[in-house]
Each structure stands twice: as C-alpha cells, then as structure tokens.
Design a protein around this motif. Structure first.
Motif, PDB file in Angstrom:
ATOM      1  N   PRO B 190       0.833  -1.204   0.000  1.00  0.00           N
ATOM      2  CA  PRO B 190       0.000   0.000   0.000  1.00  0.00           C
ATOM      3  C   PRO B 190       0.871   1.258   0.000  1.00  0.00           C
ATOM      4  N   LEU B 191       0.559   2.177  -0.885  1.00  0.00           N
ATOM      5  CA  LEU B 191       1.366   3.391  -0.995  1.00  0.00           C
ATOM      6  C   LEU B 191       0.441   4.602  -0.991  1.00  0.00           C
ATOM      7  N   SER B 192       0.019   5.064   0.188  1.00  0.00           N
ATOM      8  CA  SER B 192      -0.848   6.241   0.280  1.00  0.00           C
ATOM      9  C   SER B 192      -2.097   6.024  -0.567  1.00  0.00           C
ATOM     10  N   ARG B 193      -2.281   6.768  -1.672  1.00  0.00           N
ATOM     11  CA  ARG B 193      -3.493   6.632  -2.468  1.00  0.00           C
ATOM     12  C   ARG B 193      -3.343   5.574  -3.554  1.00  0.00           C
ATOM     13  N   PHE B 194      -2.196   4.842  -3.580  1.00  0.00           N
ATOM     14  CA  PHE B 194      -2.001   3.759  -4.537  1.00  0.00           C
ATOM     15  C   PHE B 194      -1.916   2.451  -3.775  1.00  0.00           C
ATOM     16  N   SER B 195      -2.154   1.383  -4.512  1.00  0.00           N
ATOM     17  CA  SER B 195      -1.967   0.050  -3.945  1.00  0.00           C
ATOM     18  C   SER B 195      -1.495  -0.830  -5.083  1.00  0.00           C
ATOM     19  N   VAL B 196      -0.397  -1.534  -4.867  1.00  0.00           N
ATOM     20  CA  VAL B 196       0.166  -2.417  -5.898  1.00  0.00           C
ATOM     21  C   VAL B 196       0.141  -3.834  -5.352  1.00  0.00           C
ATOM     22  N   SER B 197      -0.418  -4.763  -6.112  1.00  0.00           N
ATOM     23  CA  SER B 197      -0.449  -6.148  -5.645  1.00  0.00           C
ATOM     24  C   SER B 197      -0.002  -7.085  -6.755  1.00  0.00           C
ATOM     25  N   GLY B 198       0.631  -8.168  -6.340  1.00  0.00           N
ATOM     26  CA  GLY B 198       1.102  -9.179  -7.286  1.00  0.00           C
ATOM     27  C   GLY B 198       0.762 -10.559  -6.768  1.00  0.00           C
ATOM     28  N   ILE B 199       0.407 -11.441  -7.656  1.00  0.00           N
ATOM     29  CA  ILE B 199       0.057 -12.814  -7.271  1.00  0.00           C
ATOM     30  C   ILE B 199       0.797 -13.781  -8.181  1.00  0.00           C
ATOM     31  N   ALA B 200       1.388 -14.787  -7.573  1.00  0.00           N
ATOM     32  CA  ALA B 200       1.934 -15.916  -8.339  1.00  0.00           C
ATOM     33  C   ALA B 200       1.093 -17.125  -7.951  1.00  0.00           C
ATOM     34  N   PHE B 201       0.584 -17.870  -8.922  1.00  0.00           N
ATOM     35  CA  PHE B 201      -0.322 -18.963  -8.558  1.00  0.00           C
ATOM     36  C   PHE B 201      -0.098 -20.173  -9.446  1.00  0.00           C
ATOM     37  N   MET B 202      -0.554 -21.298  -8.931  1.00  0.00           N
ATOM     38  CA  MET B 202      -0.490 -22.537  -9.699  1.00  0.00           C
ATOM     39  C   MET B 202      -1.792 -23.302  -9.470  1.00  0.00           C
ATOM     40  N   LYS B 203      -2.196 -24.022 -10.475  1.00  0.00           N
ATOM     41  CA  LYS B 203      -3.375 -24.876 -10.328  1.00  0.00           C
ATOM     42  C   LYS B 203      -3.223 -26.069 -11.253  1.00  0.00           C
ATOM     43  N   ASP B 204      -4.119 -27.020 -11.106  1.00  0.00           N
ATOM     44  CA  ASP B 204      -4.031 -28.262 -11.883  1.00  0.00           C
ATOM     45  C   ASP B 204      -3.949 -27.954 -13.378  1.00  0.00           C
ATOM     46  N   GLY B 205      -3.043 -28.624 -14.019  1.00  0.00           N
ATOM     47  CA  GLY B 205      -2.912 -28.459 -15.459  1.00  0.00           C
ATOM     48  C   GLY B 205      -1.765 -27.564 -15.868  1.00  0.00           C
ATOM     49  N   PHE B 206      -1.250 -26.759 -14.929  1.00  0.00           N
ATOM     50  CA  PHE B 206      -0.182 -25.826 -15.287  1.00  0.00           C
ATOM     51  C   PHE B 206       1.115 -26.554 -15.639  1.00  0.00           C
ATOM     52  N   PHE B 207       1.338 -27.692 -14.973  1.00  0.00           N
ATOM     53  CA  PHE B 207       2.630 -28.367 -15.171  1.00  0.00           C
ATOM     54  C   PHE B 207       2.520 -29.580 -16.106  1.00  0.00           C
ATOM     55  N   ASP B 208       1.338 -29.741 -16.726  1.00  0.00           N
ATOM     56  CA  ASP B 208       1.130 -30.941 -17.529  1.00  0.00           C
ATOM     57  C   ASP B 208       2.126 -31.054 -18.672  1.00  0.00           C
ATOM     58  N   GLY B 209       2.422 -29.944 -19.308  1.00  0.00           N
ATOM     59  CA  GLY B 209       3.279 -29.999 -20.492  1.00  0.00           C
ATOM     60  C   GLY B 209       4.759 -29.891 -20.181  1.00  0.00           C
ATOM     61  N   SER B 210       5.131 -29.816 -18.866  1.00  0.00           N
ATOM     62  CA  SER B 210       6.547 -29.608 -18.529  1.00  0.00           C
ATOM     63  C   SER B 210       7.133 -30.846 -17.873  1.00  0.00           C
ATOM     64  N   PRO B 211       8.234 -31.338 -18.412  1.00  0.00           N
ATOM     65  CA  PRO B 211       8.885 -32.498 -17.782  1.00  0.00           C
ATOM     66  C   PRO B 211       9.411 -32.139 -16.403  1.00  0.00           C
ATOM     67  N   SER B 212       9.897 -30.899 -16.239  1.00  0.00           N
ATOM     68  CA  SER B 212      10.341 -30.451 -14.914  1.00  0.00           C
ATOM     69  C   SER B 212       9.725 -29.074 -14.665  1.00  0.00           C
ATOM     70  N   PRO B 213       8.693 -29.038 -13.808  1.00  0.00           N
ATOM     71  CA  PRO B 213       7.996 -27.767 -13.565  1.00  0.00           C
ATOM     72  C   PRO B 213       8.935 -26.681 -13.050  1.00  0.00           C
ATOM     73  N   SER B 214       8.746 -25.469 -13.566  1.00  0.00           N
ATOM     74  CA  SER B 214       9.574 -24.356 -13.108  1.00  0.00           C
ATOM     75  C   SER B 214       8.709 -23.119 -12.927  1.00  0.00           C
ATOM     76  N   TRP B 215       9.348 -22.032 -12.528  1.00  0.00           N
ATOM     77  CA  TRP B 215       8.614 -20.794 -12.295  1.00  0.00           C
ATOM     78  C   TRP B 215       7.968 -20.290 -13.587  1.00  0.00           C
ATOM     79  N   LYS B 216       8.462 -20.749 -14.730  1.00  0.00           N
ATOM     80  CA  LYS B 216       7.899 -20.284 -16.004  1.00  0.00           C
ATOM     81  C   LYS B 216       6.490 -20.848 -16.235  1.00  0.00           C
ATOM     82  N   ASP B 217       6.175 -21.916 -15.535  1.00  0.00           N
ATOM     83  CA  ASP B 217       4.854 -22.527 -15.720  1.00  0.00           C
ATOM     84  C   ASP B 217       3.795 -21.926 -14.821  1.00  0.00           C
TER      85      ASP B 217
END
Lengths: 252, 392
Positions: B190-217
């Motif tokens: 939170p920055l006074s009248r601004f608010s910046v938020s970021g989310i990194a998430f994973m769910k089923d199916g994200f790693f299906d196509g990767s032999p070794s899951p990484s942050w890119k997935d």
C-alpha cells in the motif's frame, strides 16, 4: 465624490472584516475538534426506530485528521464484528468478507444505516465546507450560544444548508441540517464534550432524523440515534492501519 | 330582566365553546420531539486517556476461533419446458422437488498481530443427486496464512479466493475467479493513495506440459489501484504461458449519489480471444437497490455479444419484512433473455421462504437457453423455496 469613494471603501473593508471574523469562528471550531496526531475511541451507537425497535452497534473509530483518514471497525453485534469502513478523503471503502470485495462509495452515506453519516465520524471541516450567511444570539439551556446560518460551498457535503449553535468555548452544541428547499432533515445535539489534551471530542451525541418519523399518540417521534464516545486515546497508530489491506486482514 | 339573562347565557355558552375548542385543540396538537432539554447543565469534562491497544481485539485472539454455518434448502417448482407466447401454447409440463444441504467449518487463528491462519472446509448432500449422503470433503475450501508488519507489506499464501472487477450481474474483469482452485502467493504494497499487488499462482494443469515444472509454468497476476476524491481506477493483468495474456482496466465514479463504473478486458488467449467492455450504474437507497449493466464484446473481426441487465430490489416492502426482487437480462444479438422475480420473507428464526417465478426465452441454442439454470430446463417456472440457515 471623494467622500462617497471613501464611504464605499470603508464599507468594503468592513464587510471583509466581518467575513474574516466569521471565517475565524468556523476555523476556531475546526481547530478545537481536529487532532494533530492519531485519535481513537469506542463509539456506542444506539438507533431507535420511531415507536419501534432499537439496534445497538459498538465500533472503534481511528482518525488521522491531518491526512483526512478514518477507520471504523465494528465490535458488536458479533455478526458484524471485524467489518470495517475506511475513509480516505472523500472516498469510503467497505469490505465484504463474503464476496471478498471492496465497495467504494460516498462518505455522504449513512453509517450502519443509522442517522449518522460517514462524514460525521471524521475531522471537522466546517471552515472548508461552509460560509456564514446569518448570525444571532440565542440561549440553549444553560449555554449562551451564537447561532450561525451556514451555506455549503460545494455539493460534496451531506447537507447544503445548516444552522449551528456555538457555545462561548467555540464548540458546536447543536446543529440543524436542511435541504436546498429549506426542509429540516436532521437535528444533532452534542450536550457534552471531553477534553483530550488541547482538543475536544464529543462525549455524547443525539441525532434526530426528521425524514423518518411516526406519530405515537400525540407525539411525533423521529428516528433517534444516540452515541456515547468512551475510551479515547491519542496513542500513535501504524500507517498500515489506514489501508484496505488492513480491513481485509481483520475481517472474519 | 330577560335581556341581561340572555346576554349572560350567551356569554357563558360562548365561553364554554371557546374553552372546549381549546381543550380539543390542545388534545389534537402534536408534540414534536425536541433535544433542547439535553442542555440544561454543562456536562463537559476532562477525558482520562485509555492506555489499552484498541487494535488488539481485532488483530489477536488468545485461542483459535472455530465457527461455521449450516444451510439447508428445499422446495418445489413447476412449469413448462416449451412456451410459445404468440400462440399461448404451454407444453411439456414438469414439476420437481429438491433439497440440498451444506455445512461449513472455519478455523481462524490470530496468535500475533502480524500472523493469521484461516481454514475452511465444506461438505454437502443432495439426496436427489448421484449419491445419498454427505460428500467427503475433497480438501479445504480455503487454507491460507497472512503475514503483515514489515514496512506495511501484506502477504497471503495458500489456497484462498479473491475477486476483481466491479460488475454486479456481469463481471468480465474478475481475472482471479479461479484462484481458489489452486495455490497462490499474494503480496500487496500500500502506498498512500495507490496500492500495488502481485500474485503468483499454480493450479491443476499448469505443469502438464513440462517435464520439470519451473517458475515459467506458474501464472502471474498484477494489479494497481489508485483513488482520488470520488474516483477510483484500477489496472491489472494475468499471464500464464499456456493461457496467454489478459489485461483489464476499470474505473468507478460517484455522480449524484449513483455509482458509475466501467471495466474493459482484452484477452490474447486462444480459448477466449477478444475484448469485453462493461458499463454499469448502481444505487443503494437502503430500502431499494437498483443496478443496470451493459456488456459488449467481440474480437478484431466483429462484435460478438451485446447484453443488458437490470436488477431492482425492495427491502421490507410489505408487512415490514417482505423483500421483492426483479432481474431482467437480454442478449441483443440472438434475442434471448431471462426474467426473474421473487418475494422473500422470514417465517421463523433462521428460516426464510422465497416465492419465485423465472422465464427464459429465445430459440434453442441461444445464449440464455443454453445457460438455463432450471434443473429441468423449463422455459417458464414457478416455485416455492425454503432455506434454513444458521451461523455458529
């Protein structure tokens, strides 16, 4: 000609002096009620419907007047505990813990459906929002008051016209709020104040909503909201208190 | 002798009439409530400053709080699967009954003002569905930890739900509606009248196509909010290597006591390529609520959808506690739509009844015919539902 010009000039000076003096009255009232740091207190708000039921809400209100911030957190009833309102300037945020969303609304709206407006809970801005258009003296109980008729300087305020009774200490004891057409919409009484440092905080308030009334026998009863303000403190609070994330964090 | 007697009698009668009317006038006069009696004495005083931490009661609990809710809904409905209003033909009559129940348990632990753990688990039963008996909870509905206190930073990690977008009926701006199906880390600055938020998430199916899951997935979301008097704006984006990019922007202003809002979303995903724009108006008068929305969408080639919705709600309209609601939705491209109206009223503590009527119109295969929520796909239905619910 010179005499007329001098007379005109004197009148202009006199009018300016009167206007400045009147502005000083409202400014003095604001200065007595606004705190330089954080202030917090517990508010017990009892709303009585005309001829009907009573609802009680207990909330803790945190204010940072210099930044125009306030945070209201509901303590009771238990179903509403943790719900909160965050006011930043003229904007008001409400957090819905079920929908996980923030509602952005106007500070002119009612607080918890009572006769209080959200704008009543923050700092006093009489000198910024109103100008005096009339003045007289009147006795209000044991108080010798000056009565000022006020006109709003913008449409941001909840009521375009008001009449306030100011006691010799410079505190507003009673206020009548009117619509543009002159209809009396609300009467607010502040019979007692409590001194906190060099500033004053209302100790008790009563608000009558003239738009919600009912005839009970030979009396007209209005929706009445009584507020008791206790446990005041000027303890400094963290900046993170006045953020939407804080509302999200403490919601249940 | 007669004249004085007559005069006296007349005066006496007149006096009686005047006194009587005054008495009647006094009895019929209304006494308005006044607050002036509160000022008989000066009650000002000096406050004794409270030393306690007023935030503690909200931020910390010495013991975890266990709470929950139970809801059971049952009812009956009847109607027709095919309706031709022009010919006044109502065919394929159908009647149904149904009952479902859901129970939720929640745990909320706040050992310190910086840390919070929350978890909820739900189970449900639908005796008229595939299995009679409470479903085995497939996991936590939500389970997350909050951490705050470092330079105002707010962090949430775990399985949690969230909501973006401003729509009340249509909400294309909600890019995080599926967040609760996976695992995510959210950071807010939170920055006074601004608010910046970021989310990194994973769910089923994200790693299906990767032999070794990484942050890119992983999937990533970012959002910035800013507010000024009477106006709030926000912008956000969502990216995942297989889903593509979605960007949204929104604004809301308060004009004349009405909330005016707009959201726009652009998607480069192959699954839902295109753009959507929402415009809405909302007002809550306490006893009446009004919402109106218009949504348009398409791709670079053409305008694919134009839909409108109007919803009106009346609180305590009848008998002090009966609520009435209407909602109308219309698709202007394929001329389909839905109309819903209902009365809701409390019967006993915890029990609320609802009498409703629902109509879906349009040709087979149109938008609202395909999304008919009626369990028997009736085009016109009337029903009575009772809902028993308790929080504990």
């Amino acid at each position: 000609m010179n005499k007329r010009l001098r007379l005109l000039f004197q009148n202009v000076i006199l009018c300016c002096a009167v206007a400045l003096a009147q502005d000083a009255v409202l400014l003095r009232t604001d200065q007595l009620l606004n705190f330089s740091g954080d202030v917090a207190a517990e508010y017990r708000i009892e709303k009585r419907d005309p001829g009907g039921s009573t609802e009680i809400t207990i909330a803790t209100i945190f204010r940072r007047d210099e930044k125009g911030l306030f945070l209201a957190l509901i303590l009771s009833p238990s179903a509403d505990k943790g719900k909160g309102y965050l006011k930043q300037g003229d904007n008001l945020w409400l957090y819905d813990p079920v929908g996980k969303t923030f509602t952005f609304t106007s500070a002119k709206e009612r607080f918890q459906n009572s006769s209080m407006r959200n704008s009543d809970l923050g700092r006093s801005t009489l000198s910024k929002d109103y100008r005096i258009i009339g003045q007289r003296n009147e006795k209000l109980g044991s108080f010798d008051c000056e009565v000022f008729d006020l006109e709003a300087l913008s449409d941001k305020v909840s009521f375009p016209r008001s009449r306030i009774w100011v006691s010799p200490e410079g505190l507003v004891r009673k206020a009548e709020d009117y619509s543009l057409s002159g209809q009396l919409m609300r009467t607010t009484a502040i019979p007692s104040y409590q001194k906190l440092g060099e500033r004053w905080l209302p100790q008790s308030m009563v608000i009558l909503d003239h738009l919600r009334s009912k005839r009970v026998g030979d009396r007209i009863e209005y929706e009445r909201t009584s507020i008791q303000i206790s446990k005041p403190t000027t303890r400094p609070q963290p900046d993170s208190l006045y953020t939407k994330e804080y509302l999200e964090k403490i919601a249940r | 002798m007669r004249k004085p007697f007559l005069l006296a009698s007349t005066l006496l009668a007149l006096g009686y009439v005047v006194a009587y009317t005054q008495e009647v006038g006094h009895g019929e006069s209304t006494i308005e409530e006044s607050l002036d009696s509160l000022f008989e004495a000066n009650q000002d005083g000096v406050a004794v400053e409270d030393e306690s931490d007023m935030r503690a009661v909200f931020e910390t609990d010495s013991r975890p709080v266990v709470s929950g809710s139970f809801k059971s809904t049952g009812g009956a409905a009847f109607g027709w699967r095919e309706v031709n209003l022009k010919a006044l033909e109502f065919t394929e009559f159908d009647g149904t009954i149904g009952v479902t129940s859901e129970a939720t348990l929640r745990l909320d632990a706040r050992p310190t003002s910086s840390f919070r753990f929350f978890a909820s688990v739900s189970t449900s039963v639908d005796p008229f569905g595939s299995s009679v008996g409470w479903s085995y909870p497939s996991g936590f509905s939500e389970a997350y930890a909050d951490y705050s206190g470092v330079a105002g930073l707010f962090a949430r990690v775990g399985k949690f739900s969230s909501s973006w977008g401003q729509g009340k009926v249509f909400n294309p701006g909600d890019l995080v509606s599926d967040l609760s199906t996976g695992f995510a880390l959210r950071l807010v600055v939170p920055l006074s009248r601004f608010s910046v938020s970021g989310i990194a998430f994973m769910k089923d199916g994200f790693f299906d196509g990767s032999p070794s899951p990484s942050w890119k997935d992983l999937g990533y979301l970012a959002r910035i909010d800013a507010s000024s008097p009477g106006l709030t704006v926000s912008a956000g984006a969502r990216y995942q290597v297989d889903e593509g990019l979605k960007a949204m922007a929104g604004a809301k202003a308060i004009v004349g006591g009405f909330d005016l809002y707009a959201d726009a979303v652009i998607s480069t995903s192959l699954a839902d390529y295109g753009w959507v724009a929402l415009f809405g108006v909302y007002k809550d008068w306490t006893d009446m609520v009004l919402a109106g929305e218009q949504i348009v969408g398409g791709d670079l080639a053409c305008l694919a959808s134009i839909r409108s919705a109007v919803a009106i709600g009346f609180n305590n309209l009848l008998f002090g506690n009966w609520d009435l609601g209407f909602r109308i939705e219309q698709d202007w491209i394929d001329s389909s739509g839905s109309i819903w109206a209902a009365f809701a009223f409390p019967m006993f503590e915890g029990l609320q009844m609802q009498v409703f009527s629902r109509a879906v119109y349009g040709l087979e295969g149109t938008y609202y015919r395909n999304r008919n929520e009626d369990p028997s796909k009736r085009m016109l239905a009337f029903g009575l539902i009772g809902t028993l619910s308790f929080d504990f």
